[in-house]
Scaffold this motif. Structure first.
Motif, mmCIF file in Angstrom:
data_model
loop_
_atom_site.group_PDB
_atom_site.id
_atom_site.type_symbol
_atom_site.label_atom_id
_atom_site.label_comp_id
_atom_site.label_asym_id
_atom_site.label_seq_id
_atom_site.Cartn_x
_atom_site.Cartn_y
_atom_site.Cartn_z
ATOM 1 N N GLN A 30 -69.299 15.087 -5.616
ATOM 2 C CA GLN A 30 -69.855 15.271 -6.874
ATOM 3 C C GLN A 30 -70.377 13.614 -7.238
ATOM 4 O OE1 GLN A 30 -67.679 16.823 -10.124
ATOM 5 N NE2 GLN A 30 -68.704 18.573 -9.610
ATOM 6 N N GLY A 31 -70.202 12.954 -5.930
ATOM 7 C CA GLY A 31 -71.017 11.535 -6.067
ATOM 8 C C GLY A 31 -69.699 10.408 -6.673
ATOM 9 N N LYS A 32 -68.693 10.691 -6.503
ATOM 10 C CA LYS A 32 -67.483 9.930 -7.085
ATOM 11 C C LYS A 32 -66.752 9.444 -5.990
ATOM 12 C CE LYS A 32 -67.394 11.682 -11.714
ATOM 13 N NZ LYS A 32 -67.745 13.353 -11.591
ATOM 14 N N ASP A 33 -66.235 8.153 -6.117
ATOM 15 C CA ASP A 33 -65.510 7.466 -5.179
ATOM 16 C C ASP A 33 -63.880 7.878 -5.099
ATOM 17 O OD1 ASP A 33 -64.609 5.739 -3.076
ATOM 18 O OD2 ASP A 33 -65.042 4.069 -4.074
ATOM 19 N N ALA A 34 -63.447 8.780 -4.448
ATOM 20 C CA ALA A 34 -62.101 9.292 -4.571
ATOM 21 C C ALA A 34 -61.427 9.191 -3.202
ATOM 22 C CB ALA A 34 -61.970 10.815 -5.135
ATOM 23 N N GLU A 35 -59.976 8.895 -3.285
ATOM 24 C CA GLU A 35 -59.347 8.988 -2.347
ATOM 25 C C GLU A 35 -57.793 9.656 -2.442
ATOM 26 O OE1 GLU A 35 -57.573 5.199 -1.030
ATOM 27 O OE2 GLU A 35 -56.615 5.852 0.712
ATOM 28 N N ALA A 36 -57.693 10.556 -1.318
ATOM 29 C CA ALA A 36 -56.306 11.003 -1.615
ATOM 30 C C ALA A 36 -55.224 10.170 -1.160
ATOM 31 C CB ALA A 36 -56.227 12.514 -0.785
ATOM 32 N N VAL A 37 -54.109 10.235 -1.831
ATOM 33 C CA VAL A 37 -52.901 9.316 -1.322
ATOM 34 C C VAL A 37 -51.800 10.382 -1.550
ATOM 35 C CG1 VAL A 37 -53.849 7.304 -1.667
ATOM 36 C CG2 VAL A 37 -52.849 8.293 -3.644
ATOM 37 N N ALA A 38 -50.311 9.735 -1.302
ATOM 38 C CA ALA A 38 -49.438 10.926 -1.445
ATOM 39 C C ALA A 38 -48.098 10.067 -1.646
ATOM 40 C CB ALA A 38 -49.052 11.586 -0.203
ATOM 41 N N LEU A 39 -47.167 10.575 -2.427
ATOM 42 C CA LEU A 39 -45.865 10.006 -2.930
ATOM 43 C C LEU A 39 -44.791 10.265 -1.747
ATOM 44 C CD1 LEU A 39 -45.878 10.801 -6.654
ATOM 45 C CD2 LEU A 39 -47.110 8.979 -5.467
ATOM 46 N N GLY A 40 -45.116 10.933 -0.814
ATOM 47 C CA GLY A 40 -44.007 10.839 0.299
ATOM 48 C C GLY A 40 -44.854 11.449 1.525
ATOM 49 N N ALA A 41 -44.018 11.686 2.690
ATOM 50 C CA ALA A 41 -44.522 12.212 3.912
ATOM 51 C C ALA A 41 -44.520 13.755 3.919
ATOM 52 C CB ALA A 41 -43.658 11.738 5.028
ATOM 53 N N PRO A 42 -45.483 14.266 4.603
ATOM 54 C CA PRO A 42 -45.668 15.817 4.738
ATOM 55 C C PRO A 42 -44.304 16.258 5.217
ATOM 56 C CG PRO A 42 -47.313 14.679 5.737
ATOM 57 C CD PRO A 42 -46.495 13.606 5.338
ATOM 58 N N ASN A 43 -43.665 17.500 4.769
ATOM 59 C CA ASN A 43 -42.817 18.219 5.665
ATOM 60 C C ASN A 43 -43.244 18.876 6.627
ATOM 61 O OD1 ASN A 43 -43.823 20.648 4.635
ATOM 62 N ND2 ASN A 43 -42.549 20.650 2.650
ATOM 63 N N GLU A 44 -42.386 19.515 7.386
ATOM 64 C CA GLU A 44 -42.805 20.182 8.609
ATOM 65 C C GLU A 44 -43.829 21.415 8.533
ATOM 66 O OE1 GLU A 44 -39.230 20.502 12.069
ATOM 67 O OE2 GLU A 44 -38.429 20.355 9.833
ATOM 68 N N GLU A 45 -43.742 21.917 7.352
ATOM 69 C CA GLU A 45 -44.860 23.117 7.259
ATOM 70 C C GLU A 45 -46.167 22.508 6.777
ATOM 71 O OE1 GLU A 45 -43.801 25.968 3.876
ATOM 72 O OE2 GLU A 45 -45.775 25.118 3.133
ATOM 73 N N THR A 46 -46.162 21.467 5.909
ATOM 74 C CA THR A 46 -47.435 20.901 5.771
ATOM 75 C C THR A 46 -47.988 20.053 6.881
ATOM 76 O OG1 THR A 46 -46.369 20.456 3.485
ATOM 77 C CG2 THR A 46 -48.593 19.177 3.930
ATOM 78 N N GLN A 47 -47.075 19.570 7.634
ATOM 79 C CA GLN A 47 -47.660 18.722 8.783
ATOM 80 C C GLN A 47 -48.503 19.834 9.818
ATOM 81 O OE1 GLN A 47 -47.537 15.414 9.274
ATOM 82 N NE2 GLN A 47 -49.315 15.934 10.734
#
Lengths: 307, 307
Positions: A30-47
């Protein structure tokens, strides 16, 4: 243009990480300047999901007030589940599927919550509504998050909207949802790579039951036989723990998250009381408990009542 | 099926009443059992819109816990703006365009907020997204609410989404938005039907300025000349009020909400101080203040600073 940092809750699961990556993509579209960050590392499932669809794990942040940005919260809204310095930040967007509490803003914002099983189901609808094409890898992450939150559609929180969204996303992503979902859930319950001590201690808590000290642990899996085949080493470790710590009994919940059943491995004493609490017998050290998945709601209350 | 009662905030304005009627219609279209109610009677502007589009005013309620229902809030979320017994009710939906504060639920819900000028702009989008046809009279109410909240697109809170939605709704409703909107706003500022005492006293407050007791009132209108032509009777009433209550000066803001200008009628003393406070002169008892519409933000602070 003020940058928007997008993040899910602490101790992130697959929906928390995926929804942040996806909503940042949506904002960028939508033309906005956005970045994903995280409050912790991915677990094994997410990885597993990130690797499968070729995403890097989001950069981990502890604070954001130092980064001159505004923020978007996904898969949470409550302050205590959010970033440490949330009170110093301006929240512009929330996409969530939980109750609303401990949340307050000074200004109007975009807030979208729906009582569905997964944040990514809401995001799927938002892409459709805005007429934004869903790329193959984004669709893959959406499907992953829905499989995760709904335990492959078996959780009581799963709605028909979650099922519809997951199926549509699987088609875009070109995956067999049942097969892929099971592989991903299995990756998150990978017990092979863990020692008996790791399995027994990972999530165990001590409870005072009347005059008795009882230890209760839980290991999630997608195949009970894999865990049961390691019974000997688990019993050895639990016996050792009982002796070292004075537990009168050690109960280890081996929980199949797919079939929603628990094999309760009981090592130590108090067998009569435990059998009475659950109205089931212990055979060969195991008590079979169909429908039981929650320690907090289904194991501790009957035990407390008994002792 | 549990009935959903839908209502806007206390002291309802056109958006509060219209958004409740419209969201109840939206829920009914989705097969749910919903009824619009209200926390007060429509004001004259709202009544104009209801009459024009042939709607009955919603039933007025003071409590709802006695009606065996769940609720949907429109155009508000904060507890103190809501129904008296809100803490005893289950909120299932919120559609709003304000900040979020003093709001909490036990369970997940549908919450849709966007930083636009009017709740009905969000509802317009929701009909589009859900593929629900907007009937002519519902479109008319949507256009009315947007004209009201945006002061015919002149308010700084008005976004391009509000303008687009209002124009689309006006087309469906078959109205000339500028003409209809002006007529509706005029109906809400109908000064003809009010006595001088009603106009002077309706919204007046007393302020202690240093050692001076100053009274400041405000009357909104869409035509300053109509009010200015009643100057003689207004001055008589203000003079009487000053004598009876010991006000050193009475300032009556005659505010044109369309052109965003105020003619400040000054009756009593303190002229030099008042002229200095606003850096404008008083001519023929009037001070002309372009761009001034807010007593709280644009009148009281300069006066406080001066005295």
């Amino acid at each position: 243009m003020t940058k928007i940092k997008v993040f899910g809750h602490r101790n992130p699961d697959t929906d928390a990480i995926s929804s942040a990556i996806i909503f940042a993509h949506y904002l960028n579209e939508q033309g906005k300047d956005a970045e994903a960050v995280a409050l912790g590392a991915p677990n094994e499932e997410t990885q597993y999901a990130l690797d499968y669809f070729k995403f890097d794990a989001p950069r981990i942040v502890e604070t954001l007030a130092n980064e001159d940005c505004e923020v978007a919260l996904t898969d949470h809204n409550e302050r205590q589940q959010s970033i440490e310095d949330i009170d110093q930040l301006t929240v512009r967007y929330v996409i969530d599927h939980h109750r609303i509490a401990n949340f307050e803003t000074d200004e109007p914002l975009y807030y979208r919550a729906e009582p569905v099983g997964c944040t990514c189901t809401i995001l799927y609808k938002m892409y459709k509504e805005a007429g934004i094409d869903i790329p193959q890898n984004i669709a893959g992450l959406m499907a992953s998050a829905i499989c995760s939150d709904s335990l492959l559609f078996k959780s009581p929180t799963c709605t028909h909207e979650d099922v519809d969204a997951a199926k549509a996303c699987a088609e875009i992503a070109g995956i067999d949802i049942k097969k892929y979902g099971l592989d991903m859930l299995k990756a998150g319950t990978n017990v092979k790579s863990k020692t008996a001590a790791q399995l027994v201690n990972a999530d165990a808590k001590t409870f005072d039951m009347g005059e008795h000290k009882v230890r209760v642990g839980q290991v999630n899996c997608v195949d009970l036989n894999e865990l049961k085949s390691r019974k000997a080493e688990l019993v050895d470790e639990m016996t050792k723990q009982n002796e070292e710590n004075g537990f009168e009994s050690f109960l280890l919940m081996l929980t199949n998250i797919l079939t929603k059943e628990t094999a309760l491995l009981v090592v130590g004493g108090l067998h009569p009381e435990i059998e009475k609490a659950f109205e089931h017998t212990i055979e060969d050290d195991f008590m079979s408990l169909p429908g039981v998945v929650s320690r907090k709601k289904q194991i501790i209350p009957p035990l407390s009542k008994q002792f």
